[in-house]
Design an enzyme around this catalytic site. Structure first.
Site, PDB file in Angstrom:
ATOM      1  CG  HIS A   1       5.247  -4.849   0.602  1.00 39.14           C
ATOM      2  ND1 HIS A   1       4.531  -4.928  -0.561  1.00 39.14           N
ATOM      3  CD2 HIS A   1       4.389  -5.169   1.592  1.00 39.14           C
ATOM      4  CE1 HIS A   1       3.287  -5.270  -0.299  1.00 39.14           C
ATOM      5  NE2 HIS A   1       3.168  -5.422   1.015  1.00 39.14           N
TER       6      HIS A   1
ATOM      7  CD  GLU B   1       6.905  -3.775  -2.977  1.00 34.76           C
ATOM      8  OE1 GLU B   1       7.639  -4.736  -2.667  1.00 34.76           O
ATOM      9  OE2 GLU B   1       5.668  -3.773  -2.779  1.00 34.76           O
TER      10      GLU B   1
ATOM     11  CB  CYS C   1       2.522  -8.715   0.143  1.00 33.56           C
ATOM     12  SG  CYS C   1       1.437  -8.246   1.500  1.00 33.56           S
TER      13      CYS C   1
END
Lengths: 206, 279
Positions: free
Chosen positions: A188, A190, A85
Protein backbone atom coordinates in the site's frame (compact mmCIF):
# COMPACT_ATOMS: atom_id res chain seq x y z
CA UNK A 1 -0.68 21.31 -15.04
CA UNK A 2 -1.12 18.75 -12.31
CA UNK A 3 -1.72 15.18 -13.43
CA UNK A 4 -5.18 13.88 -12.75
CA UNK A 5 -5.89 10.71 -10.80
CA UNK A 6 -9.25 8.98 -10.67
CA UNK A 7 -9.89 6.43 -7.93
CA UNK A 8 -12.40 3.66 -8.57
CA UNK A 9 -14.60 3.11 -5.53
CA UNK A 10 -15.53 -0.53 -4.94
CA UNK A 11 -17.23 0.42 -1.63
CA UNK A 12 -15.04 -1.99 0.32
CA UNK A 13 -11.88 0.09 0.31
CA UNK A 14 -9.96 2.40 2.58
CA UNK A 15 -10.88 4.97 -0.03
CA UNK A 16 -10.12 8.16 1.92
CA UNK A 17 -6.60 6.95 2.73
CA UNK A 18 -5.78 6.64 -0.97
CA UNK A 19 -7.45 9.95 -1.74
CA UNK A 20 -5.41 11.75 0.97
CA UNK A 21 -2.16 10.18 -0.21
CA UNK A 22 -2.76 11.21 -3.85
CA UNK A 23 -3.44 14.78 -2.73
CA UNK A 24 -0.27 14.71 -0.64
CA UNK A 25 1.64 13.51 -3.73
CA UNK A 26 0.33 16.60 -5.51
CA UNK A 27 -2.18 15.05 -7.92
CA UNK A 28 -5.48 16.53 -8.84
CA UNK A 29 -7.53 13.72 -7.28
CA UNK A 30 -11.10 12.54 -7.70
CA UNK A 31 -13.09 9.56 -6.52
CA UNK A 32 -14.83 8.33 -9.64
CA UNK A 33 -18.60 8.52 -9.62
CA UNK A 34 -20.25 5.24 -10.69
CA UNK A 35 -22.06 7.03 -13.52
CA UNK A 36 -18.92 8.61 -14.98
CA UNK A 37 -17.92 7.74 -18.55
CA UNK A 38 -14.97 8.52 -20.78
CA UNK A 39 -12.16 8.28 -18.22
CA UNK A 40 -9.62 9.10 -20.96
CA UNK A 41 -10.83 12.64 -21.18
CA UNK A 42 -10.69 13.29 -17.44
CA UNK A 43 -7.77 11.31 -16.04
CA UNK A 44 -4.11 10.51 -16.65
CA UNK A 45 -4.04 7.73 -14.08
CA UNK A 46 -6.75 5.43 -12.75
CA UNK A 47 -6.22 3.67 -9.42
CA UNK A 48 -7.96 0.39 -8.79
CA UNK A 49 -7.65 0.00 -5.03
CA UNK A 50 -8.96 -2.83 -3.03
CA UNK A 51 -9.10 -4.69 0.13
CA UNK A 52 -11.61 -7.42 0.65
CA UNK A 53 -12.93 -10.35 -1.24
CA UNK A 54 -11.91 -11.02 -4.84
CA UNK A 55 -15.31 -12.20 -5.97
CA UNK A 56 -17.13 -9.34 -4.27
CA UNK A 57 -14.78 -6.82 -5.91
CA UNK A 58 -15.23 -8.39 -9.37
CA UNK A 59 -19.01 -8.26 -8.93
CA UNK A 60 -18.76 -4.53 -8.14
CA UNK A 61 -16.60 -4.09 -11.26
CA UNK A 62 -19.12 -5.84 -13.52
CA UNK A 63 -22.13 -4.11 -11.90
CA UNK A 64 -20.66 -0.72 -12.81
CA UNK A 65 -19.12 -1.73 -16.18
CA UNK A 66 -15.71 -0.71 -14.85
CA UNK A 67 -14.10 -3.53 -16.86
CA UNK A 68 -15.28 -1.98 -20.14
CA UNK A 69 -14.42 1.56 -19.05
CA UNK A 70 -10.93 0.49 -17.96
CA UNK A 71 -10.23 -1.19 -21.31
CA UNK A 72 -11.32 1.91 -23.15
CA UNK A 73 -9.06 4.03 -20.89
CA UNK A 74 -6.06 1.74 -21.47
CA UNK A 75 -6.40 1.98 -25.27
CA UNK A 76 -4.47 5.26 -24.92
CA UNK A 77 -0.85 4.25 -24.25
CA UNK A 78 -0.13 7.42 -22.29
CA UNK A 79 -2.68 6.51 -19.66
CA UNK A 80 -1.73 4.41 -16.65
CA UNK A 81 -3.77 1.96 -14.57
CA UNK A 82 -2.46 1.20 -11.08
CA UNK A 83 -3.85 -1.73 -9.11
CA UNK A 84 -3.12 -1.63 -5.38
CA UNK A 85 -3.22 -4.73 -3.14
CA UNK A 86 -6.43 -6.59 -4.09
CA UNK A 87 -6.55 -4.16 -7.03
CA UNK A 88 -3.29 -5.69 -8.30
CA UNK A 89 -4.69 -9.19 -7.88
CA UNK A 90 -7.84 -8.25 -9.83
CA UNK A 91 -5.64 -7.47 -12.86
CA UNK A 92 -4.81 -11.20 -13.12
CA UNK A 93 -6.70 -14.05 -14.79
CA UNK A 94 -8.11 -15.73 -11.69
CA UNK A 95 -7.84 -16.29 -7.94
CA UNK A 96 -8.22 -19.45 -5.91
CA UNK A 97 -10.24 -17.55 -3.28
CA UNK A 98 -13.49 -19.45 -2.48
CA UNK A 99 -12.77 -22.11 -5.09
CA UNK A 100 -11.95 -20.13 -8.20
CA UNK A 101 -12.87 -16.56 -9.14
CA UNK A 102 -12.18 -14.93 -12.52
CA UNK A 103 -10.36 -11.60 -12.68
CA UNK A 104 -9.90 -8.86 -15.28
CA UNK A 105 -7.31 -10.98 -17.14
CA UNK A 106 -5.25 -7.90 -18.10
CA UNK A 107 -2.13 -9.77 -16.95
CA UNK A 108 -1.95 -13.52 -17.45
CA UNK A 109 -1.46 -15.43 -14.24
CA UNK A 110 -3.15 -16.56 -11.06
CA UNK A 111 -3.61 -15.48 -7.45
CA UNK A 112 -2.81 -17.98 -4.73
CA UNK A 113 -3.16 -18.09 -0.94
CA UNK A 114 -0.10 -18.19 1.31
CA UNK A 115 0.72 -21.52 2.90
CA UNK A 116 -1.51 -22.26 5.92
CA UNK A 117 1.52 -23.06 8.06
CA UNK A 118 2.77 -19.47 8.26
CA UNK A 119 1.19 -16.37 9.80
CA UNK A 120 -1.51 -15.13 7.41
CA UNK A 121 -2.49 -12.41 6.58
CA UNK A 122 0.96 -11.05 5.92
CA UNK A 123 0.43 -7.73 7.71
CA UNK A 124 3.35 -5.41 8.22
CA UNK A 125 6.35 -3.72 6.65
CA UNK A 126 8.64 -5.47 4.21
CA UNK A 127 11.36 -4.72 1.68
CA UNK A 128 11.13 -4.72 -2.08
CA UNK A 129 13.75 -6.49 -4.12
CA UNK A 130 13.72 -4.71 -7.48
CA UNK A 131 14.42 -7.20 -10.26
CA UNK A 132 13.75 -4.78 -13.13
CA UNK A 133 14.39 -1.03 -13.15
CA UNK A 134 11.71 1.19 -14.72
CA UNK A 135 10.80 4.89 -14.73
CA UNK A 136 8.90 4.39 -11.51
CA UNK A 137 10.75 1.59 -9.75
CA UNK A 138 14.49 1.81 -9.30
CA UNK A 139 17.09 -0.02 -7.22
CA UNK A 140 16.94 2.83 -4.73
CA UNK A 141 13.68 1.37 -3.44
CA UNK A 142 15.54 -1.70 -2.18
CA UNK A 143 16.62 0.36 0.83
CA UNK A 144 13.05 1.30 1.75
CA UNK A 145 10.17 -0.52 3.39
CA UNK A 146 6.53 -0.65 2.38
CA UNK A 147 3.35 -1.72 4.14
CA UNK A 148 1.66 -4.97 3.13
CA UNK A 149 -1.54 -6.59 4.28
CA UNK A 150 -2.72 -9.58 2.26
CA UNK A 151 -3.42 -13.31 2.41
CA UNK A 152 -3.05 -13.95 -1.33
CA UNK A 153 -0.26 -13.20 -3.80
CA UNK A 154 0.09 -13.05 -7.59
CA UNK A 155 1.91 -15.55 -9.79
CA UNK A 156 2.34 -14.04 -13.27
CA UNK A 157 2.67 -16.42 -16.21
CA UNK A 158 5.52 -14.36 -17.64
CA UNK A 159 8.40 -13.52 -15.29
CA UNK A 160 9.45 -10.64 -17.58
CA UNK A 161 6.65 -8.45 -16.17
CA UNK A 162 7.85 -8.76 -12.57
CA UNK A 163 9.30 -5.51 -11.19
CA UNK A 164 9.96 -6.54 -7.62
CA UNK A 165 9.82 -9.49 -5.29
CA UNK A 166 9.32 -9.58 -1.54
CA UNK A 167 10.19 -12.28 0.92
CA UNK A 168 7.72 -13.50 3.52
CA UNK A 169 8.88 -16.55 5.44
CA UNK A 170 10.22 -18.88 2.73
CA UNK A 171 8.09 -17.34 0.04
CA UNK A 172 9.41 -14.82 -2.51
CA UNK A 173 6.30 -13.34 -4.07
CA UNK A 174 5.76 -10.77 -6.82
CA UNK A 175 5.26 -7.44 -5.01
CA UNK A 176 5.17 -5.13 -8.06
CA UNK A 177 4.45 -5.77 -11.72
CA UNK A 178 4.25 -3.79 -14.93
CA UNK A 179 2.87 -4.81 -18.29
CA UNK A 180 2.76 -1.93 -20.77
CA UNK A 181 0.67 0.80 -19.12
CA UNK A 182 -0.70 -1.48 -16.41
CA UNK A 183 0.99 -1.47 -13.00
CA UNK A 184 0.29 -3.53 -9.91
CA UNK A 185 1.56 -3.05 -6.35
CA UNK A 186 0.87 -5.64 -3.68
CA UNK A 187 1.87 -3.17 -0.95
CA UNK A 188 0.00 0.00 0.00
CA UNK A 189 1.92 3.10 -1.16
CA UNK A 190 -0.78 5.22 0.54
CA UNK A 191 0.10 3.60 3.88
CA UNK A 192 3.86 3.34 3.53
CA UNK A 193 4.78 6.66 5.10
CA UNK A 194 7.06 9.12 3.35
CA UNK A 195 8.52 6.52 0.97
CA UNK A 196 5.05 5.59 -0.26
CA UNK A 197 4.23 9.23 -1.02
CA UNK A 198 7.58 9.62 -2.83
CA UNK A 199 6.77 6.60 -4.98
CA UNK A 200 3.37 8.07 -5.91
CA UNK A 201 5.09 11.36 -6.77
CA UNK A 202 7.13 9.56 -9.42
CA UNK A 203 3.92 9.04 -11.35
CA UNK A 204 3.32 12.77 -11.18
CA UNK A 205 6.71 13.48 -12.78
CA UNK A 206 7.08 10.74 -15.39
CA UNK B 1 12.56 -18.70 8.67
CA UNK B 2 10.56 -16.13 10.58
CA UNK B 3 11.32 -12.85 8.83
CA UNK B 4 8.39 -10.76 9.91
CA UNK B 5 9.13 -7.21 10.98
CA UNK B 6 7.76 -6.31 14.41
CA UNK B 7 5.38 -3.34 14.32
CA UNK B 8 5.45 -0.54 16.88
CA UNK B 9 1.90 0.75 17.30
CA UNK B 10 1.01 3.79 19.43
CA UNK B 11 -2.47 3.28 20.86
CA UNK B 12 -4.76 6.27 21.33
CA UNK B 13 -7.66 5.88 23.74
CA UNK B 14 -10.33 8.46 23.04
CA UNK B 15 -13.26 9.74 25.06
CA UNK B 16 -15.38 12.59 23.74
CA UNK B 17 -12.74 13.30 21.11
CA UNK B 18 -9.93 13.72 23.65
CA UNK B 19 -6.92 11.51 24.22
CA UNK B 20 -7.13 9.92 27.66
CA UNK B 21 -5.07 7.43 29.59
CA UNK B 22 -6.47 4.78 31.88
CA UNK B 23 -5.13 2.31 34.43
CA UNK B 24 -6.56 -1.24 34.13
CA UNK B 25 -8.84 0.27 31.46
CA UNK B 26 -10.35 2.46 34.20
CA UNK B 27 -9.72 5.84 35.85
CA UNK B 28 -9.38 8.26 32.97
CA UNK B 29 -7.07 11.26 32.71
CA UNK B 30 -7.18 13.74 29.80
CA UNK B 31 -3.86 14.04 27.92
CA UNK B 32 -4.71 16.22 24.94
CA UNK B 33 -5.84 16.31 21.33
CA UNK B 34 -5.41 12.89 19.65
CA UNK B 35 -4.71 14.64 16.33
CA UNK B 36 -1.49 16.16 17.75
CA UNK B 37 -0.31 12.82 19.11
CA UNK B 38 -1.13 10.85 15.96
CA UNK B 39 0.73 13.31 13.76
CA UNK B 40 3.75 13.42 16.07
CA UNK B 41 3.96 9.60 16.22
CA UNK B 42 3.70 9.40 12.43
CA UNK B 43 6.58 11.87 12.07
CA UNK B 44 8.60 9.91 14.65
CA UNK B 45 8.32 6.70 12.62
CA UNK B 46 5.37 4.79 14.09
CA UNK B 47 4.43 1.75 11.99
CA UNK B 48 0.71 2.03 12.58
CA UNK B 49 -1.80 3.84 14.80
CA UNK B 50 -4.52 2.15 16.86
CA UNK B 51 -7.44 4.46 17.60
CA UNK B 52 -9.87 3.28 20.23
CA UNK B 53 -13.02 5.09 21.28
CA UNK B 54 -13.40 3.74 24.80
CA UNK B 55 -17.03 4.62 25.38
CA UNK B 56 -18.43 4.07 21.89
CA UNK B 57 -19.71 0.57 22.65
CA UNK B 58 -21.78 2.07 25.46
CA UNK B 59 -22.91 5.37 23.96
CA UNK B 60 -22.67 4.86 20.21
CA UNK B 61 -20.36 6.04 17.48
CA UNK B 62 -21.94 9.26 16.23
CA UNK B 63 -18.82 11.42 16.19
CA UNK B 64 -16.25 8.72 15.51
CA UNK B 65 -16.25 9.21 11.71
CA UNK B 66 -15.61 12.91 12.13
CA UNK B 67 -12.67 12.32 14.47
CA UNK B 68 -10.97 9.69 12.31
CA UNK B 69 -11.57 11.69 9.16
CA UNK B 70 -9.60 14.55 10.70
CA UNK B 71 -6.79 12.35 12.02
CA UNK B 72 -6.37 10.34 8.83
CA UNK B 73 -5.52 13.41 6.74
CA UNK B 74 -2.04 13.61 8.23
CA UNK B 75 -1.35 9.88 8.60
CA UNK B 76 0.19 7.87 5.78
CA UNK B 77 0.48 4.71 7.84
CA UNK B 78 -2.30 2.25 8.67
CA UNK B 79 -5.00 3.42 11.05
CA UNK B 80 -7.00 0.81 12.96
CA UNK B 81 -10.26 2.02 14.48
CA UNK B 82 -12.11 0.38 17.34
CA UNK B 83 -15.14 1.31 19.38
CA UNK B 84 -18.73 0.15 19.32
CA UNK B 85 -18.81 -1.19 15.76
CA UNK B 86 -21.90 -3.32 15.19
CA UNK B 87 -22.77 -3.37 11.49
CA UNK B 88 -21.27 -3.78 8.01
CA UNK B 89 -22.54 -0.31 7.13
CA UNK B 90 -20.57 1.22 9.98
CA UNK B 91 -17.44 -0.57 8.78
CA UNK B 92 -17.93 0.81 5.28
CA UNK B 93 -18.47 4.29 6.73
CA UNK B 94 -15.28 4.17 8.80
CA UNK B 95 -13.24 2.88 5.85
CA UNK B 96 -14.68 5.73 3.81
CA UNK B 97 -13.57 8.16 6.53
CA UNK B 98 -9.93 7.16 6.76
CA UNK B 99 -9.77 3.88 8.69
CA UNK B 100 -7.71 1.08 7.14
CA UNK B 101 -8.58 -1.65 9.59
CA UNK B 102 -11.54 -2.12 11.91
CA UNK B 103 -11.25 -3.72 15.32
CA UNK B 104 -14.23 -5.33 17.02
CA UNK B 105 -14.59 -6.79 20.50
CA UNK B 106 -18.00 -6.37 22.16
CA UNK B 107 -20.06 -7.11 19.06
CA UNK B 108 -17.85 -10.10 18.20
CA UNK B 109 -18.82 -11.59 21.57
CA UNK B 110 -22.51 -10.71 21.12
CA UNK B 111 -22.73 -11.82 17.51
CA UNK B 112 -19.84 -13.78 15.99
CA UNK B 113 -21.59 -13.88 12.60
CA UNK B 114 -20.73 -10.18 12.17
CA UNK B 115 -17.04 -11.17 12.12
CA UNK B 116 -17.67 -13.89 9.58
CA UNK B 117 -19.60 -11.58 7.26
CA UNK B 118 -17.22 -8.64 7.69
CA UNK B 119 -14.12 -10.66 6.88
CA UNK B 120 -15.84 -12.08 3.78
CA UNK B 121 -16.87 -8.65 2.50
CA UNK B 122 -13.93 -6.48 3.54
CA UNK B 123 -11.24 -9.17 3.67
CA UNK B 124 -9.63 -10.77 6.72
CA UNK B 125 -6.77 -8.29 6.61
CA UNK B 126 -9.23 -5.45 7.34
CA UNK B 127 -10.92 -7.09 10.32
CA UNK B 128 -9.11 -7.11 13.68
CA UNK B 129 -10.51 -8.31 16.97
CA UNK B 130 -9.38 -6.90 20.26
CA UNK B 131 -9.44 -9.36 23.13
CA UNK B 132 -9.51 -7.78 26.58
CA UNK B 133 -8.13 -10.50 28.77
CA UNK B 134 -8.46 -10.42 32.53
CA UNK B 135 -6.80 -12.71 35.07
CA UNK B 136 -8.79 -13.59 38.18
CA UNK B 137 -7.29 -16.03 40.70
CA UNK B 138 -4.96 -17.50 38.07
CA UNK B 139 -7.73 -18.03 35.54
CA UNK B 140 -8.05 -16.01 32.35
CA UNK B 141 -11.32 -14.63 31.00
CA UNK B 142 -12.34 -12.25 28.23
CA UNK B 143 -14.35 -9.07 28.80
CA UNK B 144 -16.58 -6.79 26.78
CA UNK B 145 -17.47 -3.10 26.81
CA UNK B 146 -13.88 -2.14 27.54
CA UNK B 147 -13.51 -4.40 30.57
CA UNK B 148 -16.89 -3.64 32.10
CA UNK B 149 -18.36 -7.12 31.70
CA UNK B 150 -16.54 -10.41 32.27
CA UNK B 151 -17.39 -13.35 30.00
CA UNK B 152 -16.68 -16.95 30.97
CA UNK B 153 -14.46 -17.77 28.02
CA UNK B 154 -10.74 -18.46 27.90
CA UNK B 155 -8.78 -15.98 25.70
CA UNK B 156 -6.90 -18.77 23.88
CA UNK B 157 -10.11 -20.57 22.93
CA UNK B 158 -11.72 -17.29 22.00
CA UNK B 159 -8.76 -16.30 19.81
CA UNK B 160 -9.07 -19.57 17.90
CA UNK B 161 -12.77 -19.05 17.43
CA UNK B 162 -12.12 -15.57 16.05
CA UNK B 163 -9.50 -16.97 13.69
CA UNK B 164 -11.91 -19.67 12.48
CA UNK B 165 -14.45 -16.95 11.74
CA UNK B 166 -12.04 -15.00 9.54
CA UNK B 167 -10.45 -12.37 11.79
CA UNK B 168 -7.12 -11.23 10.31
CA UNK B 169 -5.43 -10.04 13.48
CA UNK B 170 -5.77 -10.30 17.28
CA UNK B 171 -5.12 -7.24 19.42
CA UNK B 172 -4.64 -8.62 22.92
CA UNK B 173 -4.95 -6.33 25.94
CA UNK B 174 -4.07 -7.65 29.40
CA UNK B 175 -6.32 -5.62 31.66
CA UNK B 176 -4.39 -6.49 34.84
CA UNK B 177 -1.22 -5.06 33.33
CA UNK B 178 -2.70 -2.10 31.44
CA UNK B 179 -1.48 1.33 32.56
CA UNK B 180 0.87 -0.01 35.25
CA UNK B 181 4.10 0.12 33.17
CA UNK B 182 5.34 -3.04 34.89
CA UNK B 183 5.68 -5.25 31.82
CA UNK B 184 3.44 -7.46 29.71
CA UNK B 185 1.55 -10.62 30.64
CA UNK B 186 3.99 -12.92 28.84
CA UNK B 187 2.07 -16.04 29.82
CA UNK B 188 -1.19 -15.26 28.03
CA UNK B 189 0.58 -13.55 25.10
CA UNK B 190 2.74 -16.62 24.57
CA UNK B 191 -0.26 -18.95 24.69
CA UNK B 192 -2.43 -16.93 22.32
CA UNK B 193 0.33 -16.12 19.81
CA UNK B 194 1.36 -19.77 19.65
CA UNK B 195 -2.14 -21.08 19.18
CA UNK B 196 -3.26 -19.00 16.17
CA UNK B 197 -1.78 -18.46 12.69
CA UNK B 198 -2.82 -14.82 12.41
CA UNK B 199 -0.78 -11.86 13.69
CA UNK B 200 -1.13 -11.05 17.40
CA UNK B 201 -0.45 -7.57 18.79
CA UNK B 202 0.59 -7.29 22.44
CA UNK B 203 -0.91 -4.54 24.56
CA UNK B 204 -0.88 -3.67 28.23
CA UNK B 205 2.09 -3.02 30.48
CA UNK B 206 4.79 -1.34 28.40
CA UNK B 207 6.96 0.65 30.81
CA UNK B 208 10.52 0.23 29.56
CA UNK B 209 12.51 -0.69 26.46
CA UNK B 210 13.62 -3.88 28.17
CA UNK B 211 10.03 -5.01 28.84
CA UNK B 212 9.13 -4.40 25.19
CA UNK B 213 12.18 -6.37 24.09
CA UNK B 214 11.20 -9.24 26.42
CA UNK B 215 7.68 -9.56 25.04
CA UNK B 216 9.01 -9.67 21.47
CA UNK B 217 11.71 -12.18 22.33
CA UNK B 218 9.59 -14.51 24.45
CA UNK B 219 6.36 -14.72 22.46
CA UNK B 220 5.30 -15.10 18.84
CA UNK B 221 3.66 -11.67 18.54
CA UNK B 222 3.82 -9.50 15.38
CA UNK B 223 3.57 -6.09 17.00
CA UNK B 224 3.53 -4.13 20.23
CA UNK B 225 0.92 -1.50 21.11
CA UNK B 226 2.05 1.24 23.44
CA UNK B 227 0.06 4.06 25.00
CA UNK B 228 1.03 5.61 28.34
CA UNK B 229 4.74 4.87 27.97
CA UNK B 230 4.80 7.07 24.85
CA UNK B 231 2.04 9.55 25.72
CA UNK B 232 3.54 10.68 29.03
CA UNK B 233 6.94 11.16 27.40
CA UNK B 234 5.62 13.46 24.67
CA UNK B 235 2.55 15.21 26.09
CA UNK B 236 4.43 18.22 27.44
CA UNK B 237 5.25 19.30 23.88
CA UNK B 238 1.55 20.15 23.25
CA UNK B 239 0.92 22.26 26.32
CA UNK B 240 -0.64 25.09 24.36
CA UNK B 241 -4.24 23.95 24.17
CA UNK B 242 -6.87 24.26 26.90
CA UNK B 243 -9.55 21.65 27.36
CA UNK B 244 -12.69 22.13 29.37
CA UNK B 245 -13.70 18.48 29.56
CA UNK B 246 -12.67 15.83 32.05
CA UNK B 247 -9.79 15.53 34.47
CA UNK B 248 -7.20 17.94 33.00
CA UNK B 249 -5.23 18.49 36.22
CA UNK B 250 -2.30 16.51 34.87
CA UNK B 251 -1.87 18.39 31.58
CA UNK B 252 -2.64 21.76 33.15
CA UNK B 253 0.43 21.34 35.35
CA UNK B 254 2.96 20.28 32.72
CA UNK B 255 5.94 22.44 31.86
CA UNK B 256 6.32 22.85 28.12
CA UNK B 257 9.40 21.35 26.55
CA UNK B 258 10.29 19.66 23.29
CA UNK B 259 9.92 15.91 23.55
CA UNK B 260 12.56 13.46 22.41
CA UNK B 261 11.79 10.96 19.66
CA UNK B 262 10.37 8.13 21.78
CA UNK B 263 9.73 5.83 18.82
CA UNK B 264 13.17 6.19 17.28
CA UNK B 265 14.76 5.57 20.70
CA UNK B 266 12.77 2.36 21.16
CA UNK B 267 13.55 1.17 17.64
CA UNK B 268 17.26 1.79 18.11
CA UNK B 269 17.17 -0.22 21.33
CA UNK B 270 15.42 -3.14 19.60
CA UNK B 271 17.65 -3.03 16.50
CA UNK B 272 20.71 -3.24 18.74
CA UNK B 273 19.25 -6.46 20.11
CA UNK B 274 18.71 -7.90 16.63
CA UNK B 275 14.94 -7.49 16.52
CA UNK B 276 13.73 -7.05 12.95
CA UNK B 277 12.01 -3.70 12.80
CA UNK B 278 11.41 -0.91 10.28
CA UNK B 279 14.05 1.79 10.65
Amino acid sequence: MKKKIGILDLKINNILSIYNACLKANFSTNIINTKEKNYKKKYDIIILPGVGSYKNAMNKIYDNNYNIKILEFLSDNNKILIGICLGMQLLFSNSEEFGKSSGLNLIKGKVKRFDKKIIVPHTGWAKLNIVKNTNFFTNKLNEQMFFFTHSFYCIPEKAEHIISKTQYFDNKFCSAIQKDNIIGMQFHPEKSGKHGIELLKKFERN
Amino acid sequence: MNNKFIRIIPKLDIKNGLLIKSINLDGLRVLGDPYDFAKLYYDMGADEIFYSDVVASLYGTINLSKYINRISKSLFIPLTVSGGIKTLNQIEEFLKNGADKISINTEAINNISLIKKASRVFGSSTIVSNIQSIKIENKYFITKENGREIIKENPVKWAKKLEDNGVGEIFLTSINKEGLKKGFDLNILKKVSNSVKIPVIAHGGAGSHEQIYQVIKNTNISGVAISGFFHYAVCNSFKTKKFKLGNTYFIDNLTKEKSKNVILDLKKYLLNRNIRIRK
